[in-house]
Design a protein around this motif. Structure first.
Motif, PDB file in Angstrom:
ATOM      1  N   PRO A 239       0.796  -1.231   0.000  1.00 40.95           N
ATOM      2  CA  PRO A 239       0.000   0.000   0.000  1.00 40.95           C
ATOM      3  C   PRO A 239       0.829   1.282   0.000  1.00 40.95           C
ATOM      4  O   PRO A 239       0.294   2.378  -0.142  1.00 40.95           O
ATOM      5  CB  PRO A 239      -0.811  -0.112   1.296  1.00 40.95           C
ATOM      6  CG  PRO A 239       0.072  -0.915   2.206  1.00 40.95           C
ATOM      7  CD  PRO A 239       0.761  -1.917   1.315  1.00 40.95           C
ATOM      8  N   PHE A 240       2.158   1.156   0.146  1.00 35.32           N
ATOM      9  CA  PHE A 240       3.027   2.328   0.267  1.00 35.32           C
ATOM     10  C   PHE A 240       3.770   2.599  -1.033  1.00 35.32           C
ATOM     11  O   PHE A 240       4.259   1.680  -1.701  1.00 35.32           O
ATOM     12  CB  PHE A 240       4.036   2.111   1.406  1.00 35.32           C
ATOM     13  CG  PHE A 240       5.044   3.219   1.543  1.00 35.32           C
ATOM     14  CD1 PHE A 240       4.706   4.417   2.164  1.00 35.32           C
ATOM     15  CD2 PHE A 240       6.330   3.072   1.042  1.00 35.32           C
ATOM     16  CE1 PHE A 240       5.631   5.444   2.288  1.00 35.32           C
ATOM     17  CE2 PHE A 240       7.266   4.084   1.161  1.00 35.32           C
ATOM     18  CZ  PHE A 240       6.905   5.276   1.791  1.00 35.32           C
ATOM     19  N   ILE A 270      -5.298   3.106   2.220  1.00 34.01           N
ATOM     20  CA  ILE A 270      -6.001   2.565   3.373  1.00 34.01           C
ATOM     21  C   ILE A 270      -7.410   2.204   2.923  1.00 34.01           C
ATOM     22  O   ILE A 270      -8.246   3.084   2.689  1.00 34.01           O
ATOM     23  CB  ILE A 270      -6.056   3.564   4.539  1.00 34.01           C
ATOM     24  CG1 ILE A 270      -4.646   3.947   4.976  1.00 34.01           C
ATOM     25  CG2 ILE A 270      -6.824   2.974   5.714  1.00 34.01           C
ATOM     26  CD1 ILE A 270      -4.632   4.983   6.087  1.00 34.01           C
ATOM     27  N   MET A 271      -7.660   0.933   2.755  1.00 34.10           N
ATOM     28  CA  MET A 271      -8.951   0.445   2.260  1.00 34.10           C
ATOM     29  C   MET A 271      -9.298   1.136   0.942  1.00 34.10           C
ATOM     30  O   MET A 271      -8.565   0.996  -0.019  1.00 34.10           O
ATOM     31  CB  MET A 271     -10.033   0.633   3.337  1.00 34.10           C
ATOM     32  CG  MET A 271      -9.738  -0.139   4.634  1.00 34.10           C
ATOM     33  SD  MET A 271     -10.975   0.059   5.922  1.00 34.10           S
ATOM     34  CE  MET A 271     -12.368  -0.817   5.203  1.00 34.10           C
ATOM     35  N   LYS A 272     -10.340   1.953   0.903  1.00 39.78           N
ATOM     36  CA  LYS A 272     -10.755   2.583  -0.349  1.00 39.78           C
ATOM     37  C   LYS A 272     -10.207   4.004  -0.508  1.00 39.78           C
ATOM     38  O   LYS A 272     -10.585   4.702  -1.443  1.00 39.78           O
ATOM     39  CB  LYS A 272     -12.282   2.613  -0.428  1.00 39.78           C
ATOM     40  CG  LYS A 272     -12.909   1.229  -0.506  1.00 39.78           C
ATOM     41  CD  LYS A 272     -14.415   1.327  -0.653  1.00 39.78           C
ATOM     42  CE  LYS A 272     -15.027  -0.057  -0.773  1.00 39.78           C
ATOM     43  NZ  LYS A 272     -16.502   0.004  -0.956  1.00 39.78           N
ATOM     44  N   THR A 273      -9.311   4.423   0.383  1.00 44.33           N
ATOM     45  CA  THR A 273      -8.776   5.785   0.346  1.00 44.33           C
ATOM     46  C   THR A 273      -7.278   5.783   0.079  1.00 44.33           C
ATOM     47  O   THR A 273      -6.526   5.042   0.719  1.00 44.33           O
ATOM     48  CB  THR A 273      -9.048   6.510   1.678  1.00 44.33           C
ATOM     49  OG1 THR A 273     -10.459   6.617   1.883  1.00 44.33           O
ATOM     50  CG2 THR A 273      -8.440   7.903   1.671  1.00 44.33           C
ATOM     51  N   ALA A 304     -12.802   6.074  -3.013  1.00 45.27           N
ATOM     52  CA  ALA A 304     -13.875   5.445  -3.790  1.00 45.27           C
ATOM     53  C   ALA A 304     -15.068   5.237  -2.854  1.00 45.27           C
ATOM     54  O   ALA A 304     -15.185   4.199  -2.203  1.00 45.27           O
ATOM     55  CB  ALA A 304     -13.400   4.135  -4.379  1.00 45.27           C
ATOM     56  N   VAL A 305     -15.941   6.225  -2.764  1.00 45.32           N
ATOM     57  CA  VAL A 305     -17.067   6.186  -1.826  1.00 45.32           C
ATOM     58  C   VAL A 305     -18.102   5.172  -2.278  1.00 45.32           C
ATOM     59  O   VAL A 305     -18.674   4.429  -1.472  1.00 45.32           O
ATOM     60  CB  VAL A 305     -17.685   7.585  -1.684  1.00 45.32           C
ATOM     61  CG1 VAL A 305     -18.874   7.553  -0.723  1.00 45.32           C
ATOM     62  CG2 VAL A 305     -16.648   8.586  -1.202  1.00 45.32           C
ATOM     63  N   THR A 306     -18.389   5.138  -3.565  1.00 44.95           N
ATOM     64  CA  THR A 306     -19.333   4.173  -4.133  1.00 44.95           C
ATOM     65  C   THR A 306     -18.639   3.428  -5.275  1.00 44.95           C
ATOM     66  O   THR A 306     -17.483   3.705  -5.600  1.00 44.95           O
ATOM     67  CB  THR A 306     -20.587   4.879  -4.667  1.00 44.95           C
ATOM     68  OG1 THR A 306     -20.237   5.685  -5.814  1.00 44.95           O
ATOM     69  CG2 THR A 306     -21.197   5.795  -3.601  1.00 44.95           C
ATOM     70  N   GLY A 307     -19.380   2.516  -5.883  1.00 41.36           N
ATOM     71  CA  GLY A 307     -18.813   1.777  -6.997  1.00 41.36           C
ATOM     72  C   GLY A 307     -18.524   2.632  -8.211  1.00 41.36           C
ATOM     73  O   GLY A 307     -17.694   2.282  -9.052  1.00 41.36           O
TER      74      GLY A 307
END
Length: 391
Positions: A239-240, A270-273, A304-307
């Motif tokens: 992720p880095f 971090i997850m979707k952010t 990515a808040v939604t699909g």
């Protein structure tokens, strides 16, 4: 054919001496006569038939003559947006512009295998002001990119008009990738020249997460120093990711000054952010006048808040050292990008700029034909609503 005639004639003679009725013999003789006539007809046709033509030695175009695994792709991206600006003492502004999040472009790219493991590549790309139907990048036909080169297991080497490795590194840590309202678009965070003519660019293969991009731009002017060099070292591990970049532009993009840009950027998923941060240091040394030094930084995120929808946040500042009046600016931007199909999206962005007495920075698109203007020290606000289509 003659053997067949003799055999059939013998059969007819045998039949004639065999005991049979007179009517049967007549029928048999008539059938034999018809068969002999047909055989004679076939023999005549065989004599009249032309001989087969010899194999042609003329060259024939085939896929192999175009190069193994040859491919050519025509592509493009259209970006149009409406913009409303306010806050400056000169008044408000309402405009229809091209190139909000991304510059409108039309291009062709491709390549073909030269030998095993080595491939020739090329790319030609024009920038367009869609709202006016004119060429961007100062009216150049292929102003965005124009290069050719080779690539293989040892990396990629290309020559022509190309993006600077430093520019690519910086916008990778800009949440808006130099789109509307970003710190790198308005000038709070310097990128140096975006592209260089007459440039050689080498991109190394990735090794244990490490890769490098190097550029040398040759000015080609007799008796003048007008070259540029740049290097960016990149690292990725899960992720880095991180980039360190430096560029020395010795009059290549400006006839009256030498500019240097140094930058370090970090990112973490971090997850979707995706969290992003970058720090830049820019030094301009004019042929006449005082040297200026700027310290700049930015932070941002893409979520990515939604699909189909993504939230973009960004904040940046830039300050020129020992300036009088004080030259400092800041920008805060929030935006939403919504994909509405496999090849299209809409977006809305709000950007707010604060300027000190020596600064007059404003929100603008990544490749707009025009932009809002304010007096030094004025605030500047911008709202952009745009549409993109790509192919």
């Amino acid at each position: 054919m003659k053997k067949l005639v003799l055999a059939m004639t013998a059969a007819g003679l045998c039949s004639a001496f065999a005991p049979a009725q007179a009517g049967e013999l007549d029928d048999m003789k008539a059938a034999m006569q018809k068969m002999q006539e047909r055989i004679a007809q076939l023999e005549a046709q065989a004599k009249e038939a032309p001989r087969a033509a010899p194999d042609s030695k003329a060259p024939v175009l085939s896929n192999s003559s175009l190069g193994a695994n040859a491919s050519v792709t025509v592509y493009g991206k259209l970006d149009m947006f409406t913009e409303y600006n306010s806050g400056g003492g000169k008044g408000d502004r309402l405009s229809l512009e091209s190139g909000g999040l991304n510059g409108t472009r039309l291009g062709v790219k491709g390549g073909a295998d030269i030998t095993e493991g080595v491939r020739g590549v090329f790319q030609l790309e024009s920038g367009i002001f869609l709202n006016k139907g004119t060429l961007a990048q100062g009216g150049r036909l292929l102003g965005r990119q124009a290069y050719a080169g080779i690539e293989g297991k040892y990396g990629r080497l290309t020559a022509g008009r190309q993006y600077s490795p430093v520019y690519n590194a910086i916008i990778n840590y800009d949440a808006y990738e130099q789109g509307y309202g970003s710190p790198t678009t308005d000038g709070n965070v310097s990128t140096g020249s975006t592209r260089f003519d007459n440039s050689l660019v080498y991109a190394s293969p990735k090794f244990k997460g490490l890769s490098a991009n190097l550029m040398l731009a040759l000015g080609g002017e007799t008796g003048k120093s007008s070259d540029a060099m740049a290097i960016a070292v990149n690292y990725e591990n899960g992720p880095f990711d991180m980039s360190v970049a430096y560029q020395d532009d010795d009059h290549a993009s400006s006839a009256t000054a030498k500019t240097e840009n140094a930058f370090i950027g970090v990112g973490y998923q971090i997850m979707k952010t995706k969290l992003l941060a970058g720090y830049g240091h820019a030094v301009t040394t004019p042929d006449a006048g005082l040297k200026t030094t700027r310290n700049e930084w930015m932070v941002g995120s893409r979520t990515a808040v939604t699909g189909t929808g993504k939230l973009l946040l960004s904040y940046g500042e830039g300050k020129t050292e020992n300036s009088n009046p004080d030259n400092k600016g800041s920008v805060a931007t929030i935006g939403w990008v919504e994909n509405i199909g496999a090849q299209s999206a809409v977006y809305g962005i709000f950007s707010a700029h604060k300027n000190s007495a020596g600064s007059a920075l404003v929100p603008m698109g990544t490749s707009s034909a025009g932009n809002y203007t304010v007096n030094p020290g004025d605030s500047a606000y911008g709202l952009a609503l745009g549409y993109q289509y790509w192919f």
